[in-house]
Design an enzyme around this catalytic site. Structure first.
Site, PDB file in Angstrom:
ATOM      1  NE  ARG A  79      31.831 -45.573  39.503  1.00 60.34           N
ATOM      2  CZ  ARG A  79      31.894 -46.502  40.462  1.00 60.34           C
ATOM      3  NH1 ARG A  79      32.871 -47.391  40.451  1.00 60.34           N
ATOM      4  NH2 ARG A  79      30.992 -46.546  41.409  1.00 60.34           N
ATOM      5  NE  ARG A 148      36.261 -51.394  39.897  1.00 59.54           N
ATOM      6  CZ  ARG A 148      35.198 -51.209  40.675  1.00 59.54           C
ATOM      7  NH1 ARG A 148      34.881 -50.002  41.101  1.00 59.54           N
ATOM      8  NH2 ARG A 148      34.457 -52.233  41.040  1.00 59.54           N
ATOM      9  CE  LYS A 211      34.634 -52.627  44.471  1.00 55.86           C
ATOM     10  NZ  LYS A 211      33.712 -51.661  45.078  1.00 55.86           N
ATOM     11  CE  LYS A 213      37.625 -48.923  44.550  1.00 58.95           C
ATOM     12  NZ  LYS A 213      36.670 -48.370  45.536  1.00 58.95           N
ATOM     13  CB  CYS A 477      25.548 -49.397  52.986  1.00 55.86           C
ATOM     14  SG  CYS A 477      26.823 -49.736  51.770  1.00 55.86           S
ATOM     15  CB  CYS A 481      31.243 -45.182  48.306  1.00 54.72           C
ATOM     16  SG  CYS A 481      30.797 -46.860  47.816  1.00 54.72           S
TER      17      CYS A 481
HETATM   18 FE1  SRM Z   1      31.828 -47.482  45.894  1.00 56.71          FE
HETATM   19  C1  SRM Z   1      29.907 -50.236  45.459  1.00 56.71           C
HETATM   20  C2  SRM Z   1      29.542 -45.562  44.444  1.00 56.71           C
HETATM   21  C3  SRM Z   1      34.122 -45.008  45.662  1.00 56.71           C
HETATM   22  C4  SRM Z   1      33.756 -49.088  48.221  1.00 56.71           C
HETATM   23  N1  SRM Z   1      30.063 -47.857  45.016  1.00 56.71           N
HETATM   24  C5  SRM Z   1      29.446 -49.076  44.901  1.00 56.71           C
HETATM   25  C6  SRM Z   1      28.202 -48.980  44.016  1.00 56.71           C
HETATM   26  C7  SRM Z   1      28.607 -49.263  42.605  1.00 56.71           C
HETATM   27  C8  SRM Z   1      26.988 -49.817  44.474  1.00 56.71           C
HETATM   28  C9  SRM Z   1      26.823 -51.205  43.939  1.00 56.71           C
HETATM   29  O1  SRM Z   1      27.773 -51.993  43.929  1.00 56.71           O
HETATM   30  O2  SRM Z   1      25.695 -51.523  43.557  1.00 56.71           O
HETATM   31  C10 SRM Z   1      27.870 -47.471  44.229  1.00 56.71           C
HETATM   32  C11 SRM Z   1      27.071 -46.789  43.117  1.00 56.71           C
HETATM   33  C12 SRM Z   1      26.101 -45.812  43.742  1.00 56.71           C
HETATM   34  C13 SRM Z   1      25.476 -44.889  42.771  1.00 56.71           C
HETATM   35  O3  SRM Z   1      24.239 -44.876  42.701  1.00 56.71           O
HETATM   36  O4  SRM Z   1      26.178 -44.136  42.106  1.00 56.71           O
HETATM   37  C14 SRM Z   1      29.233 -46.901  44.563  1.00 56.71           C
HETATM   38  N2  SRM Z   1      31.861 -45.677  45.070  1.00 56.71           N
HETATM   39  C15 SRM Z   1      30.776 -45.008  44.610  1.00 56.71           C
HETATM   40  C16 SRM Z   1      31.104 -43.546  44.338  1.00 56.71           C
HETATM   41  C17 SRM Z   1      30.329 -42.937  43.188  1.00 56.71           C
HETATM   42  C18 SRM Z   1      30.864 -42.785  45.653  1.00 56.71           C
HETATM   43  C19 SRM Z   1      31.021 -41.288  45.623  1.00 56.71           C
HETATM   44  O5  SRM Z   1      30.448 -40.692  46.536  1.00 56.71           O
HETATM   45  O6  SRM Z   1      31.688 -40.708  44.792  1.00 56.71           O
HETATM   46  C20 SRM Z   1      32.625 -43.664  44.124  1.00 56.71           C
HETATM   47  C21 SRM Z   1      33.014 -43.940  42.702  1.00 56.71           C
HETATM   48  C22 SRM Z   1      34.500 -43.863  42.534  1.00 56.71           C
HETATM   49  C23 SRM Z   1      34.994 -43.977  41.116  1.00 56.71           C
HETATM   50  O7  SRM Z   1      34.906 -43.014  40.363  1.00 56.71           O
HETATM   51  O8  SRM Z   1      35.542 -45.036  40.775  1.00 56.71           O
HETATM   52  C24 SRM Z   1      32.937 -44.866  45.002  1.00 56.71           C
HETATM   53  N3  SRM Z   1      33.651 -47.139  46.717  1.00 56.71           N
HETATM   54  C25 SRM Z   1      34.380 -46.009  46.589  1.00 56.71           C
HETATM   55  C26 SRM Z   1      35.422 -45.967  47.568  1.00 56.71           C
HETATM   56  C27 SRM Z   1      36.406 -44.841  47.788  1.00 56.71           C
HETATM   57  C28 SRM Z   1      37.672 -45.032  47.021  1.00 56.71           C
HETATM   58  O9  SRM Z   1      37.781 -45.918  46.179  1.00 56.71           O
HETATM   59  O10 SRM Z   1      38.603 -44.268  47.271  1.00 56.71           O
HETATM   60  C29 SRM Z   1      35.308 -47.135  48.310  1.00 56.71           C
HETATM   61  C30 SRM Z   1      36.162 -47.507  49.547  1.00 56.71           C
HETATM   62  C31 SRM Z   1      37.485 -48.041  49.180  1.00 56.71           C
HETATM   63  C32 SRM Z   1      37.401 -49.504  48.907  1.00 56.71           C
HETATM   64  O11 SRM Z   1      37.221 -49.869  47.754  1.00 56.71           O
HETATM   65  O12 SRM Z   1      37.481 -50.297  49.872  1.00 56.71           O
HETATM   66  C33 SRM Z   1      34.196 -47.866  47.755  1.00 56.71           C
HETATM   67  N4  SRM Z   1      31.857 -49.362  46.662  1.00 56.71           N
HETATM   68  C34 SRM Z   1      32.686 -49.801  47.650  1.00 56.71           C
HETATM   69  C35 SRM Z   1      32.303 -51.139  48.034  1.00 56.71           C
HETATM   70  C36 SRM Z   1      32.988 -52.010  49.109  1.00 56.71           C
HETATM   71  C37 SRM Z   1      33.989 -52.887  48.449  1.00 56.71           C
HETATM   72  C38 SRM Z   1      34.724 -53.814  49.366  1.00 56.71           C
HETATM   73  O13 SRM Z   1      35.369 -54.710  48.842  1.00 56.71           O
HETATM   74  O14 SRM Z   1      34.729 -53.660  50.570  1.00 56.71           O
HETATM   75  C39 SRM Z   1      31.179 -51.469  47.244  1.00 56.71           C
HETATM   76  C40 SRM Z   1      30.382 -52.783  47.274  1.00 56.71           C
HETATM   77  C41 SRM Z   1      30.975 -53.832  46.430  1.00 56.71           C
HETATM   78  O15 SRM Z   1      31.936 -53.650  45.703  1.00 56.71           O
HETATM   79  O16 SRM Z   1      30.444 -54.934  46.529  1.00 56.71           O
HETATM   80  C42 SRM Z   1      30.917 -50.325  46.398  1.00 56.71           C
HETATM   81 FE1  SF4 Z   2      27.036 -47.996  50.317  1.00 61.25          FE
HETATM   82 FE2  SF4 Z   2      28.609 -47.029  48.408  1.00 61.25          FE
HETATM   83 FE3  SF4 Z   2      26.003 -47.322  48.012  1.00 61.25          FE
HETATM   84 FE4  SF4 Z   2      26.945 -45.441  49.635  1.00 61.25          FE
HETATM   85  S1  SF4 Z   2      27.227 -45.569  47.408  1.00 61.25           S
HETATM   86  S2  SF4 Z   2      25.224 -46.734  50.042  1.00 61.25           S
HETATM   87  S3  SF4 Z   2      28.639 -46.533  50.606  1.00 61.25           S
HETATM   88  S4  SF4 Z   2      27.531 -48.931  48.309  1.00 61.25           S
END
Ligand code: SRM
Ligand code: SF4
Length: 572
Positions: A79, A148, A211, A213, A477, A481
């Site tokens: 990323r 981030r 994390k 943000k 899930c 995200c």
């Molecule tokens: Fe996310 C974890 C993808 C934005 C909340 N996110 C992940 C992981 C890395 C899975 C993992 O931990 O194994 C995903 C990778 C999937 C893949 O195959 O690419 C993933 N998140 C993404 C992206 C690529 C989704 C997208 O459709 O674009 C976004 C990357 C953003 C970036 O460039 O930095 C992405 N994730 C978000 C957002 C939206 C935002 O930040 O505005 C959220 C919700 C806001 C938040 O943080 O609460 C988000 N991602 C999570 C969470 C839940 C964290 C929590 O504390 O509740 C996880 C799980 C974790 O961290 O344990 C997670």
């Molecule tokens: Fe869940 Fe984020 Fe993975 Fe989507 S990319 S399945 S919301 S952790």
């Protein structure tokens, strides 16, 4: 044994130990990088996140492999952290080359304005990250328990406001990046960086509890979803210039099914600052989080739980201890609009920008749909600056007015819909990657949303609602995200082919939606929504949006519209 007055410190999570022992993110990554295995051990797997990469498994291959008794097929997601989503033409073309050479031949614009590559093999990881740095992008801190990617409105409008937000995004990203020399040592020249500090000045040796943000927004364009940020700066504008910011803290989407202690939360206004105080305030809030965040339970480690559990007043009091002056109270600033920025727009400096709607941010060539090739041709020919939007779309910037015909010709030649050919609901929708790359996915998302939107488009047309602004945000899930808990319709993977359906969010991103029904099979989602949409058409108030209608009606009234078999799943 502890006495009554002593409190027993909760046991720290395992990740805290890994960070502590990592020698500022080094671990034994460099050693493992050169061994023959196709994956890293658990501690290094966690540390790699800070370097911007996730060890994953190809989940499509999983079923067949376990049948054949073959090991997991490990792949890596890489990323890039791109403040405000800005990349030059040369950087985009380099990323496209890297995607072809080392990844799965696709690029993915993320919901935080970054770019991800998928399917990188361990043997190519170093070359991938080094090549990204060669084009002056970075993956450092794109993941992990640090600041981030910093978000800011990507529109290149010369309005005296947005350029300032973009500059602040860069300043925040520079100031809040980890200082450890580990990244250089491991991925770049292999040498110890002499100027690197012994300890992280801001983060300390164990970094943040989780994390963190940050985003910056204007009240008349909340395209970054400011209320979903851990830390948001919402601009106060007077006489056409930014005179200060409301500081919002505590946004976050992630929750865990069946764990009522976890929930989405909108950021709350805490205080007001002068324009020159943004970076210092970010450091103050980060220090507070570093010192007070939960390091025992990672599911409850985000700053939103401090804001929720303490309440705004106590949070302000604690923050005051990290700020040299008296804290000013927030001003009454509310968001009033949300822009996608797609389509053809004047920038205000004689130039134009063209916003292209990219379905779920995935840039790929597949059959007659050749977006990757089209992007390449457009970027090579026009040499535009590109800006990635928080809805996973892309803006081609600084164009001459003559470019529009060329762009639309290329889009048509490569089988790509122009923005005016994409339905409103599709333009406002997004999905996370989920299966096959995300290890946390319970259900499909990116691969299922397009077909679901085909069906929803048809229903909206039948009902005469195709002109309504509403979006569907889908995730595989509950981690959220694609920020599904703020949208008019949120679909969250629950169990294989079944989803939880949420409605009632606001187009402005300033209200959480609520669960309409649970465990809905994917094929039943649109039929479940149809009577609600029909009722909206028949009973809405003048200019009322679908989200506002659902919010006004409330759960019970909406559930009364649903077919009996849908009522088994609980609402909340
Ligand atoms: Fe996310 C974890 C993808 C934005 C909340 N996110 C992940 C992981 C890395 C899975 C993992 O931990 O194994 C995903 C990778 C999937 C893949 O195959 O690419 C993933 N998140 C993404 C992206 C690529 C989704 C997208 O459709 O674009 C976004 C990357 C953003 C970036 O460039 O930095 C992405 N994730 C978000 C957002 C939206 C935002 O930040 O505005 C959220 C919700 C806001 C938040 O943080 O609460 C988000 N991602 C999570 C969470 C839940 C964290 C929590 O504390 O509740 C996880 C799980 C974790 O961290 O344990 C997670
Ligand atoms: Fe869940 Fe984020 Fe993975 Fe989507 S990319 S399945 S919301 S952790």
């Amino acid at each position: 044994m502890a006495t009554e007055t002593e409190t027993i410190a909760p046991k720290l999570s395992a990740v805290e130990g890994m960070k502590e022992q990592s020698r500022l993110l080094r671990g034994s990554i460099a050693l493992e990088l050169v061994d023959a295995a196709d994956h890293f051990n658990e501690a290094n797997k966690n540390l790699l996140k800070f370097h911007g990469t996730y060890q994953q498994e190809d989940r499509d291959a999983r079923k067949n492999r376990s049948k054949e008794g073959v090991r997991k097929h490990h792949i890596f997601m890489v990323r890039c952290k791109i403040p405000g989503g800005r990349v030059t033409a040369a950087q985009y073309l380099a990323m496209d080359d890297i995607a072809g050479q080392y990844a799965n031949g696709t690029l993915r614009f993320t919901s935080r304005q970054g770019i991800q590559l998928h399917g990188v093999l361990k043997e190519n990881l170093k070359a991938t990250i080094a090549s990204i740095n060669t084009c002056l992008l970075t993956t450092l801190g794109a993941c992990g328990d640090v600041e981030r990617n910093v978000m800011a409105c990507p529109a290149p409008l010369h309005d005296g406001l947005r350029a300032e937000l973009q500059e602040l995004a860069r300043a925040l990203a520079n100031k809040l990046a980890p200082r450890s020399g580990a990244y250089h040592e491991i991925w770049l020249d292999g040498k110890t960086v002499e100027s690197a500090p012994e300890a992280e000045p801001l983060y300390g040796s164990v970094y943040l509890p989780r994390k963190f943000k940050t985003g910056l927004a204007l009240a008349n364009d909340n395209c970054v979803d400011i209320y979903a940020q851990d830390l948001g700066f919402l601009a106060a504008v007077e006489g056409g210039r930014i005179v200060g910011f409301n500081v919002l803290v505590g946004g976050g989407m992630g929750m865990t099914h069946g764990n009522a202690n976890t929930f989405p939360h909108l950021a709350e206004p805490i205080c007001y600052i002068e324009p020159g105080e943004v970076v210092a305030m970010a450091e103050a809030v980060i220090r507070l989080f570093r010192d007070h965040g939960n390091r025992a339970d990672r599911k409850r480690a985000r700053i939103k739980y401090l804001v929720h559990d303490w309440g705004v007043e106590r949070f302000r009091q604690v923050l005051a201890g990290y700020w040299e002056k008296p804290l000013q109270h927030p001003r009454p600033i509310t968001v009033g609009a949300f822009e996608t920025h797609v389509g053809w727009h004047e920038q205000g400096d004689g130039k134009w920008f063209y916003g292209l709607s990219v379905e779920n941010g995935r840039v790929k060539d597949q059959g007659t749909f050749r977006l990757r090739s089209a992007m390449r041709k457009l970027v090579e020919t026009l040499q535009p600056e590109l800006r990635i939007t928080p809805l996973q779309d892309v803006l081609f910037c600084n164009l001459d007015s003559s470019a529009k015909g060329f762009i639309e010709g290329v889009l048509s030649e490569y089988g790509i819909a122009r923005p005016d050919q994409v339905s409103l609901v599709r333009k406002h929708s997004m999905a996370c990657p989920a299966i096959p790359t995300c290890g946390l996915a319970i259900s499909e998302s990116e691969r299922s949303l397009p077909g679901l939107l085909d069906k929803l488009d048809a229903v909206l047309r039948d009902l005469g609602l195709e002109g309504e602004t509403l979006g569907v945000r889908m995730t595989g899930c509950p981690n959220g995200c694609a920020r599904p808990y703020q949208s008019e319709i949120g679909l969250v993977g629950r169990s294989g082919e079944k989803y939880t359906v949420f409605v009632g969010g606001s187009t402005l991103g300033d209200r959480l939606n609520f669960m309409l029904c649970d465990l809905v099979p994917i094929g039943q989602i649109v039929p479940t929504l149809e009577p609600v949409l029909r009722s909206f058409r028949d009973r809405r108030q003048p200019r009322e949006t679908f989200g506002d209608f659902c919010h006004r009606q409330g759960l019970e009234a909406l559930r009364a519209l649903l077919p009996a078999e849908r009522l088994a799943g609980k609402g909340h």
